[in-house]
Motif scaffolding. Structure first.
Motif, PDB file in Angstrom:
ATOM      1  N   THR A  66     -30.754  -2.179 118.252  1.00 31.03           N
ATOM      2  CA  THR A  66     -29.698  -2.580 117.809  1.00 31.03           C
ATOM      3  C   THR A  66     -29.186  -3.035 116.827  1.00 31.03           C
ATOM      4  OG1 THR A  66     -29.445  -0.914 115.127  1.00 31.03           O
ATOM      5  CG2 THR A  66     -27.991  -0.842 117.114  1.00 31.03           C
ATOM      6  N   MET A  67     -28.989  -3.887 115.904  1.00 29.95           N
ATOM      7  CA  MET A  67     -28.736  -4.682 114.936  1.00 29.95           C
ATOM      8  C   MET A  67     -27.564  -4.525 113.517  1.00 29.95           C
ATOM      9  SD  MET A  67     -30.573  -7.651 115.356  1.00 29.95           S
ATOM     10  CE  MET A  67     -29.936  -8.221 114.240  1.00 29.95           C
ATOM     11  N   ALA A  68     -26.768  -4.851 113.876  1.00 31.36           N
ATOM     12  CA  ALA A  68     -25.077  -4.043 113.420  1.00 31.36           C
ATOM     13  C   ALA A  68     -24.951  -4.979 111.956  1.00 31.36           C
ATOM     14  CB  ALA A  68     -24.187  -3.828 113.758  1.00 31.36           C
ATOM     15  N   MET A  85     -23.312  -8.604 119.922  1.00 26.25           N
ATOM     16  CA  MET A  85     -23.996 -10.036 119.334  1.00 26.25           C
ATOM     17  C   MET A  85     -22.093 -10.745 119.336  1.00 26.25           C
ATOM     18  SD  MET A  85     -26.757 -10.159 116.441  1.00 26.25           S
ATOM     19  CE  MET A  85     -26.461 -11.449 115.479  1.00 26.25           C
ATOM     20  N   SER A  86     -21.799 -12.066 119.291  1.00 24.43           N
ATOM     21  CA  SER A  86     -21.100 -12.684 119.853  1.00 24.43           C
ATOM     22  C   SER A  86     -19.554 -12.178 118.854  1.00 24.43           C
ATOM     23  CB  SER A  86     -20.847 -14.168 118.822  1.00 24.43           C
ATOM     24  OG  SER A  86     -22.217 -14.795 119.525  1.00 24.43           O
ATOM     25  N   GLY A  87     -19.848 -11.174 117.513  1.00 26.87           N
ATOM     26  CA  GLY A  87     -19.189 -10.911 116.753  1.00 26.87           C
ATOM     27  C   GLY A  87     -18.730  -9.426 116.722  1.00 26.87           C
ATOM     28  N   ALA A 120     -28.460 -14.915 127.199  1.00 30.14           N
ATOM     29  CA  ALA A 120     -27.920 -15.936 126.774  1.00 30.14           C
ATOM     30  C   ALA A 120     -28.336 -16.586 125.591  1.00 30.14           C
ATOM     31  CB  ALA A 120     -27.288 -16.927 127.831  1.00 30.14           C
ATOM     32  N   VAL A 121     -28.366 -16.274 124.181  1.00 33.16           N
ATOM     33  CA  VAL A 121     -29.347 -16.382 123.353  1.00 33.16           C
ATOM     34  C   VAL A 121     -29.301 -18.155 123.246  1.00 33.16           C
ATOM     35  CG1 VAL A 121     -30.294 -16.558 120.670  1.00 33.16           C
ATOM     36  CG2 VAL A 121     -28.855 -13.730 122.184  1.00 33.16           C
ATOM     37  N   THR A 122     -30.321 -18.950 123.257  1.00 37.05           N
ATOM     38  CA  THR A 122     -30.562 -19.909 123.453  1.00 37.05           C
ATOM     39  C   THR A 122     -31.253 -20.269 122.388  1.00 37.05           C
ATOM     40  OG1 THR A 122     -32.405 -19.662 124.550  1.00 37.05           O
ATOM     41  CG2 THR A 122     -30.389 -21.019 125.612  1.00 37.05           C
ATOM     42  N   LYS A 123     -30.773 -20.149 120.992  1.00 33.93           N
ATOM     43  CA  LYS A 123     -32.053 -20.362 119.818  1.00 33.93           C
ATOM     44  C   LYS A 123     -31.415 -21.259 119.367  1.00 33.93           C
ATOM     45  CE  LYS A 123     -29.796 -17.071 116.927  1.00 33.93           C
ATOM     46  NZ  LYS A 123     -30.157 -15.529 116.209  1.00 33.93           N
ATOM     47  N   TYR A 124     -30.285 -21.453 118.691  1.00 40.00           N
ATOM     48  CA  TYR A 124     -29.551 -22.161 118.397  1.00 40.00           C
ATOM     49  C   TYR A 124     -29.167 -23.816 119.348  1.00 40.00           C
ATOM     50  CZ  TYR A 124     -26.853 -18.726 116.515  1.00 40.00           C
ATOM     51  OH  TYR A 124     -26.413 -17.512 116.005  1.00 40.00           O
ATOM     52  N   PHE A 135     -37.503 -11.470 124.485  1.00 41.13           N
ATOM     53  CA  PHE A 135     -37.908 -11.777 123.313  1.00 41.13           C
ATOM     54  C   PHE A 135     -36.699 -11.034 122.471  1.00 41.13           C
ATOM     55  CE2 PHE A 135     -40.606 -12.286 119.110  1.00 41.13           C
ATOM     56  CZ  PHE A 135     -39.927 -13.293 118.892  1.00 41.13           C
ATOM     57  N   ILE A 136     -35.934 -11.560 121.030  1.00 44.73           N
ATOM     58  CA  ILE A 136     -35.193 -10.655 120.695  1.00 44.73           C
ATOM     59  C   ILE A 136     -35.976 -10.640 119.359  1.00 44.73           C
ATOM     60  CG2 ILE A 136     -33.112 -10.968 122.500  1.00 44.73           C
ATOM     61  CD1 ILE A 136     -31.802 -13.096 120.260  1.00 44.73           C
ATOM     62  N   GLY A 137     -36.727 -10.929 118.888  1.00 43.06           N
ATOM     63  CA  GLY A 137     -36.798 -11.739 116.677  1.00 43.06           C
ATOM     64  C   GLY A 137     -37.542 -11.006 116.714  1.00 43.06           C
ATOM     65  N   ARG A 151     -26.796  -9.754 123.041  1.00 44.29           N
ATOM     66  CA  ARG A 151     -27.415 -10.564 123.574  1.00 44.29           C
ATOM     67  C   ARG A 151     -25.435 -11.931 122.632  1.00 44.29           C
ATOM     68  NH1 ARG A 151     -29.437  -6.608 120.591  1.00 44.29           N
ATOM     69  NH2 ARG A 151     -28.776  -7.617 118.477  1.00 44.29           N
ATOM     70  N   LEU A 152     -26.411 -12.675 123.119  1.00 43.62           N
ATOM     71  CA  LEU A 152     -24.463 -13.490 122.559  1.00 43.62           C
ATOM     72  C   LEU A 152     -25.003 -15.016 123.113  1.00 43.62           C
ATOM     73  CD1 LEU A 152     -21.788 -12.009 125.348  1.00 43.62           C
ATOM     74  CD2 LEU A 152     -22.475 -11.828 122.425  1.00 43.62           C
ATOM     75  N   GLY A 153     -25.152 -15.489 121.444  1.00 40.43           N
ATOM     76  CA  GLY A 153     -25.747 -17.060 121.081  1.00 40.43           C
ATOM     77  C   GLY A 153     -24.326 -17.832 120.649  1.00 40.43           C
ATOM     78  N   SER A 154     -23.917 -17.744 119.601  1.00 41.22           N
ATOM     79  CA  SER A 154     -22.616 -18.220 119.639  1.00 41.22           C
ATOM     80  C   SER A 154     -21.370 -18.763 119.809  1.00 41.22           C
ATOM     81  CB  SER A 154     -22.461 -18.285 117.792  1.00 41.22           C
ATOM     82  OG  SER A 154     -21.980 -17.583 117.391  1.00 41.22           O
ATOM     83  N   ILE A 155     -21.482 -17.500 119.940  1.00 41.01           N
ATOM     84  CA  ILE A 155     -19.665 -17.554 121.575  1.00 41.01           C
ATOM     85  C   ILE A 155     -20.094 -17.865 122.873  1.00 41.01           C
ATOM     86  CG2 ILE A 155     -20.146 -14.997 122.438  1.00 41.01           C
ATOM     87  CD1 ILE A 155     -17.069 -14.374 121.433  1.00 41.01           C
TER      88      ILE A 155
HETATM   89  C1  LIG Z   1     -29.193 -15.005 116.841  1.00 43.05           C
HETATM   90  C2  LIG Z   1     -29.443 -13.378 117.303  1.00 43.05           C
HETATM   91  C3  LIG Z   1     -28.685 -12.735 118.367  1.00 43.05           C
HETATM   92  C4  LIG Z   1     -27.152 -13.940 118.900  1.00 43.05           C
HETATM   93  O1  LIG Z   1     -26.218 -13.987 118.087  1.00 43.05           O
HETATM   94  P1  LIG Z   1     -24.916 -14.258 118.034  1.00 43.05           P
HETATM   95  O2  LIG Z   1     -24.035 -14.209 116.903  1.00 43.05           O
HETATM   96  O3  LIG Z   1     -24.660 -15.780 117.958  1.00 43.05           O
HETATM   97  O4  LIG Z   1     -24.307 -14.296 119.528  1.00 43.05           O
HETATM   98  C5  LIG Z   1     -28.552 -11.919 119.109  1.00 43.05           C
HETATM   99  N1  LIG Z   1     -29.826 -11.190 118.319  1.00 43.05           N
HETATM  100  C6  LIG Z   1     -30.220 -11.617 117.655  1.00 43.05           C
HETATM  101  C7  LIG Z   1     -31.648 -10.617 117.192  1.00 43.05           C
HETATM  102  C8  LIG Z   1     -30.749 -12.710 116.919  1.00 43.05           C
HETATM  103  O5  LIG Z   1     -31.086 -13.164 116.931  1.00 43.05           O
END
Ligand SMILES: *Cc1c(COP(=O)(O)O)cnc(C)c1O
Length: 231
Positions: free
Chosen positions: A162-164, A204-206, A34-38, A78-80, A220-224
């Protein structure tokens, strides 16, 4: 209509279970982060109350208050992107670091972990999409990177991340996720690491359903899932 946290969790759970069924995966193979950064400390506490124990943060500045108040209750990821001079802030606090993407960072994590006599679980971030704007090792440098860090005994490399790219249709992310899985399988087949790599942190969410179909173990899910503070 606004969805409450519980509704969001149920909605996401249903979608994960559906995609697991269709792709013949077991639900327990996938760990939600659960991505709580927001969101605030209070909202993060609600996330923990709701039973989501794995929390993801992308900057120490955003995480600090939440970690200080809640760290005993969760497992912190830590994901960033991690600057070398920030390693001292996060080391020993986050059970997983998903963004190991260069030798200088590996050296610093090794040095700090060694001085604290701890082992840190790390995932190597790979830039599969090749986008200039993305952090991560180019896939062709992964072999030599593993060789260079092989003696770093305080790093426990557990997988790849990875990030898409942001795309209009989630389906377009599939080659990126598949590429990460194939890279992991190739690394394991060739025995490049002490222990086989188990984790794939992707989705991620999308695009999390596509990522699960392609083998994600951490999504890693934040907004959704958690929403943003104004929600
Ligand atoms: C913010 C973030 C996410 C989550 O993003 P959402 O699209 O809100 O789910 C996942 N991974 C990383 C590295 C992020 O910075």
């Amino acid at each position: 209509m606004q969805l409450g946290l519980q509704d969001r969790i149920e909605h996401v759970e249903q979608r994960i279970e559906e995609v697991c069924k269709q792709s013949r995966r077991k639900r327990e193979e996938i760990q939600l982060v659960a991505v709580t950064k927001y969101v605030s400390v209070a909202k993060t506490a609600q996330v923990l109350d709701a039973g989501l124990l794995h929390l993801g943060e992308n900057r120490w500045q955003n995480a600090e208050d939440k970690w200080n108040q809640l760290h005993e209750r969760g497992v912190w990821h830590f994901i960033g992107h991690l600057q070398t001079n920030k390693v001292k802030d996060v080391i020993g606090k986050f059970e997983y670091i998903h963004s190991l993407d260069r030798l200088s960072l590996a050296k610093e994590i090794q040095k700090k972990a060694s001085s604290m006599d701890i082992r840190v679980k790390v995932l190597v971030q790979v830039n599969i999409s090749g986008e200039e704007s993305k952090y991560g090792l180019p896939p062709e440098q992964v072999d030599s990177f593993f060789e260079q860090i092989s003696a770093f005994s305080n790093l426990e490399v557990v997988g790849l991340m990875t990030m898409a790219p942001e795309v209009d249709h989630a389906e377009m992310t599939r080659p990126v996720f598949r590429g990460l899985r194939e890279l992991r399988d190739d690394i394991n087949n060739r025995g490049l690491t002490k222990n086989p790599l188990t984790h794939l942190s992707m989705g991620m969410s999308g695009d999390f359903e596509i990522a699960i179909e392609e083998g994600a173990t951490f999504v890693r899910l934040g907004s959704i899932l958690v929403g943003k503070e104004e929600d």
